[in-house]
Design a protein around this motif. Structure first.
Motif, PDB file in Angstrom:
ATOM      1  N   ILE A 128       0.856  -1.175   0.000  1.00 15.04           N
ATOM      2  CA  ILE A 128       0.000   0.000   0.000  1.00 15.04           C
ATOM      3  C   ILE A 128       0.895   1.229   0.000  1.00 15.04           C
ATOM      4  N   SER A 129       0.720   2.057  -1.007  1.00 18.51           N
ATOM      5  CA  SER A 129       1.443   3.313  -1.106  1.00 18.51           C
ATOM      6  C   SER A 129       0.449   4.433  -0.806  1.00 18.51           C
ATOM      7  N   LEU A 152       3.484  -1.046   4.109  1.00 19.16           N
ATOM      8  CA  LEU A 152       2.959   0.299   3.895  1.00 19.16           C
ATOM      9  C   LEU A 152       4.117   1.226   3.562  1.00 19.16           C
ATOM     10  N   LEU A 153       3.989   1.962   2.480  1.00 22.81           N
ATOM     11  CA  LEU A 153       5.014   2.915   2.062  1.00 22.81           C
ATOM     12  C   LEU A 153       4.343   4.239   1.781  1.00 22.81           C
ATOM     13  N   GLY A 210      -6.758  10.888   4.386  1.00 21.51           N
ATOM     14  CA  GLY A 210      -6.146   9.755   3.701  1.00 21.51           C
ATOM     15  C   GLY A 210      -5.945   8.569   4.610  1.00 21.51           C
ATOM     16  N   LEU A 211      -5.916   8.785   5.919  1.00 20.27           N
ATOM     17  CA  LEU A 211      -5.722   7.674   6.856  1.00 20.27           C
ATOM     18  C   LEU A 211      -6.859   6.664   6.751  1.00 20.27           C
ATOM     19  N   ASP A 212      -8.083   7.131   6.596  1.00 20.95           N
ATOM     20  CA  ASP A 212      -9.218   6.214   6.441  1.00 20.95           C
ATOM     21  C   ASP A 212      -9.066   5.341   5.204  1.00 20.95           C
ATOM     22  N   ALA A 263      -7.897   0.003   2.787  1.00 19.33           N
ATOM     23  CA  ALA A 263      -7.030  -0.830   1.945  1.00 19.33           C
ATOM     24  C   ALA A 263      -6.463  -2.015   2.719  1.00 19.33           C
ATOM     25  N   LEU A 264      -6.298  -1.861   4.024  1.00 20.87           N
ATOM     26  CA  LEU A 264      -5.765  -2.944   4.854  1.00 20.87           C
ATOM     27  C   LEU A 264      -6.766  -4.080   5.064  1.00 20.87           C
ATOM     28  N   ARG A 265      -8.037  -3.768   5.096  1.00 25.36           N
ATOM     29  CA  ARG A 265      -9.055  -4.776   5.459  1.00 25.36           C
ATOM     30  C   ARG A 265      -8.995  -6.054   4.625  1.00 25.36           C
TER      31      ARG A 265
END
Length: 75
Positions: free
Chosen positions: A6-7, A37-38, A17-19, A24-26
């Motif tokens: 995930i970029s 995560l980058l 953008g945190l949400d 994307a992690l789910r």
């Protein structure tokens, strides 16, 4: 085992953008993928070698702890 990458870019001072990162992690968590995560979180925290913590950094600290992530960035 799958690897998820995930970029991201987080807006300074708002953490917008945190949400999106959480969303994307789910699916990657459900697949039990290794996750990398980058990005630029625009947050300050001693967790990644900053002397002070700002509001965005505090939100990221909480996120990292809640997600049981490991920070490998040192600057």
């Amino acid at each position: 085992r799958q690897i998820g990458l995930i970029s991201f870019y987080i807006q300074p001072s708002t953490a917008d953008g945190l949400d999106d990162v959480v969303e994307a992690l789910r699916p990657l968590r459900k697949k039990r993928a290794c996750i990398l995560l980058l990005g630029d979180c625009n947050g300050h925290s001693p967790i990644w070698s900053q002397e002070n913590t700002n509001q965005v950094g505090k939100q990221w600290e909480d996120f990292i702890l809640n997600q049981k992530l490991i920070v490998i960035n040192e600057s």
